[in-house]
Design an enzyme around this catalytic site. Sequence first.
Site, PDB file in Angstrom:
ATOM      1  N   SER A 163      -9.779   2.445   2.624  1.00 62.35           N
ATOM      2  CA  SER A 163      -8.932   3.062   1.969  1.00 62.35           C
ATOM      3  C   SER A 163      -8.186   2.214   1.322  1.00 62.35           C
ATOM      4  CB  SER A 163      -7.995   4.122   2.701  1.00 62.35           C
ATOM      5  OG  SER A 163      -7.544   3.445   3.489  1.00 62.35           O
TER       6      SER A 163
ATOM      7  N   SER B 285     -10.407   0.582   7.126  1.00 61.12           N
ATOM      8  CA  SER B 285      -9.804   0.240   5.540  1.00 61.12           C
ATOM      9  C   SER B 285      -9.147  -0.888   5.314  1.00 61.12           C
ATOM     10  CB  SER B 285      -8.552   1.552   5.790  1.00 61.12           C
ATOM     11  OG  SER B 285      -9.204   2.871   5.569  1.00 61.12           O
TER      12      SER B 285
ATOM     13  N   LYS C 254       0.821  -1.074   0.039  1.00 60.76           N
ATOM     14  CA  LYS C 254      -0.024   0.129   0.207  1.00 60.76           C
ATOM     15  C   LYS C 254       0.761   1.289   0.054  1.00 60.76           C
ATOM     16  CE  LYS C 254      -4.032   2.108   2.666  1.00 60.76           C
ATOM     17  NZ  LYS C 254      -4.862   1.903   3.714  1.00 60.76           N
TER      18      LYS C 254
END
Lengths: 495, 493
Positions: B159, B183, B78
């Site tokens: 997210s 998330s 990420k």
Amino acid sequence: MVDENVTESTYRIKGETGEWEVVIGLEVHAQVTSNAKLFSGAATAFGAEPNTQVSLVDAAMPGMLPVPNRECIRQAVRTGMAIEAQINKWSRFDRKNYFYADLPQGYQISQLYHPLVGEGSLTIEEDEKAGIPEPKRIGIERIHVEQDAGKLMHDQHPTMSYVDLNRSGVALMEIVSRPDMRSPAEAGAYVRKLRSILRYVGSCDGNMEEGSMRADVNVSVRRPGDEFGTRTETKNVNSVRFVMAVIEGEAKRQVELIEGGGSVVQETRLYDPDRNETRSMRSKEDAHDYRYFPDPDLLPLELDDAFLAECRESLPELPDAKRARYLGEGISAYNADVLTAEVEAARWFDTLLEAGAKPVAAANWVTSELFGALNRLGRDISDSPVSPVQAAELLGLVADGTISGTIAKQVFEKMLETGDGAAAIVDREGLKQTSDTGAIEAEIAKVLAANEDKVAQYKGGKEALFGFFVGQTMKAMQGKANPQVVNELLKKALG
Amino acid sequence: MTDLTNLTVAAIRDGHRAGDFSAVEVAEAFNANVAGAKALNAFIVETPEHALAAAKQADADRSAGTLKPLSGVPIGMKDLFATNGVQTTAASHMLEGFVPRYESTVSQKLWDAGCGMLGKLNLDQFAMGSSNETSYFGNVISPWKRNDGGNAALAPGGSSGGSSSAIAARLCPAATGTDTGGSIRQPAAFVGISGIKPTYGRCSRWGIVAFASSLDQAGPMARDVRDCAIMLENMAGFDPKDATSLNMAVPNWEAALSSDLKGKRVGIPKEYRLEGIDPEIDAMWDAGIAMLKDAGAEVVEISLPHTKYALPTYYIIAPAEASSNLARYDGVRYGLRDLPDGAGLQDMYAATRADGFGPEVKRRIMIGTYVLSAGFYDAYYTQAQKVRTLIARDFEAAFGVCDVILAPTAPSAAFGLGEKMADPLAMYLNDVFAVPASLAGLPAMSVPAALNREGLPLGLQIIGKAFDEQGVLNAGLAIEERAGFNARAEKWW
């Protein structure tokens, strides 16, 4: 809020409409002596090249986190103990949010809500000349630890400012006094005493020129006995002299303002040492909203008993205790003050005592002979050319009658010049004082014979002349005669 | 070669160890999938060379007999984790072009374990969002489509939407995620994969671009529960550089995996039965309850009375911390600097931050600044902290009568891109089930449980006691085995 314990000061500002009393509180920022910063491992040496002592944390790079430095916390706790303050076993760090180019994180990590150290105090000594008739206790509200900011450099480029982050993240103790001071002299004495304690504890080097210690000076005026007036805060004052000057000037300015029909505005001011005046920086209305909140990157700081015990045990004898001990050993109050004010002098003196010197004679000798010599040579006691052990040898020779006080001064000079030991010099130069009564009697006879008129006056009742005969005899003996023997023999000879 | 990309982390690890294939073959297969999936926009930066280099090392290590726990496994990272020498943006214009000279603790642990990096995964800007639509680099698209014959692009969740989309599309077998208020779990649920947010403090936050420090927690996302256990073991661990890091040994979660739940009690929080929720969500939940009973667990109803305050509390605390954490992006030292002609310092701040932050980030900075400001602090922030404590107490009380809690992960299946952007509140509601565990710092995971009538995945959430990731993983495994979820998105990209 009127503190009943505060003794009255007679310091007054004489205005057109009468007398005004000054009320002073100080927030002293003291840089914690530590090799590393409060929340990062970066070094803290003064005077390094710009931006060479900056870690990723200090520069607030993305994802960087603060980790408290145990040594900085320890030093603040020890300082709290030295002012007999409440140590909070549970404290917390808060963020003080504001934007400035010298503040990489966009916030300063400080302690607003739960400081490390609570209520304490220190005592300033009496000083008649300065208008402090008796020792006075000054309350200290709290000590909290916080990060310093970086420094802007405006003189490196015609249109841009440069940022030096070497100081960014350095640990500071903010030591907040109660508004207990009533004159510039009291404030000066407070800062000096605080500095002395910090240096004894070793938690701050107290170096105001290098910015290791600086004060925010809160001043207000009132009619004696009235409620507190509105205060102003003058930021970052970096010497005892300036602190006193700020108070004097600011109190006068406030009195003139009030008497002229105006009123004091709560505001932050800056001191300009070149013009010896303060000017407004921002008023309460423009004050930042710092949006303090607990720093979520840090857990509350919890101190255990073992840690506190270690802090307490590691404290040295502090100025007040040392002063009391010196007084108990017969040393004069003046000498005790002089000897305890600076930790280096006190340590030097204690080593001298440990080496066997007699306290009273040693105190007199250090405060007059040694300090005089160091002053002349422009040296600090920490690099005195004569060590405490060498000095003890010299004082020992005086104490056991080997040399007189007068000869001791000569020997000391030789010691300063050559670095040799006192006994060696006395031997080499033949300075040992004599108690040889025959030799002394012979010189006395010569002196009396040469001064028949004075002998007659003395016998006629002018006894003050005795000292003259002693002096002449000692001179004839080149200072080496034992003064006590000289006295005795002279008394006999003069009948 | 394509079948290699269908393998799980465990299968790649074991197959490589057994000599069934080389790590280079695996890396090349995934690199090819990544290169062929631009339409998903899952990656901000692709790093095939990094994956290949690690693969070569893995093959060499195999020959030398020095294999590491994850040798030969390429993963996605990420783009919230700082990676040394590789652009790290948090999907923001503010950090576009920012190349750190340091490596986050979690990513470093994964490289040390033998993983290679396929690329930096897209996300909502500064991890603020539930659909990946706030990314400066364009939204990620879910590989899933509704079965209604339409071609609507769906949100991969957020997210960690780059992570979820990439795993579901077989661009990587596993990826890192971060979870502040759902998330990891919500995007995992949206694309039919698994993801676990461990107990707060398990994974170091050092080197992860901060959103809300007291909530942010890294965790793995993968295709199944075992892979999550393997990944988490190699991400977790005490880090002296993070003052909130847990100083506890990392258990061998994979070895202790067991779907036998005899003697375990599963709590069903009655407050999670929402008025007007899609009946399919409740049906999936009931099915999940039955699966856990089948695995031997006893099911008990529990009450978490402060649940309804969780979302408002979260949307005070998280923005408050974010407003302060994001103050460092000021144009002075790194990242974007917007210096208009003749601008002073304040002008530079204003221009840089106006340009560098997207609307959602600005919204949260403004909310956070407001709730911390003088006169409002007590009414909002102090109050929210108190409620947060009450929410944590709710869980403590509940765990007096149960071992894990079962609930839906999200109140709906994946929605269409653009459907909720106009209404931030509707978007925030997506995290209604995820946020309470975040506020309490508890481990929680999402596992795929069913397809809804539109053919889209739905996830079940398991919340555990602090430090009991094992209990969460085991319950997750029991569901995984019984749900038999093996649907996958048909390739259209």
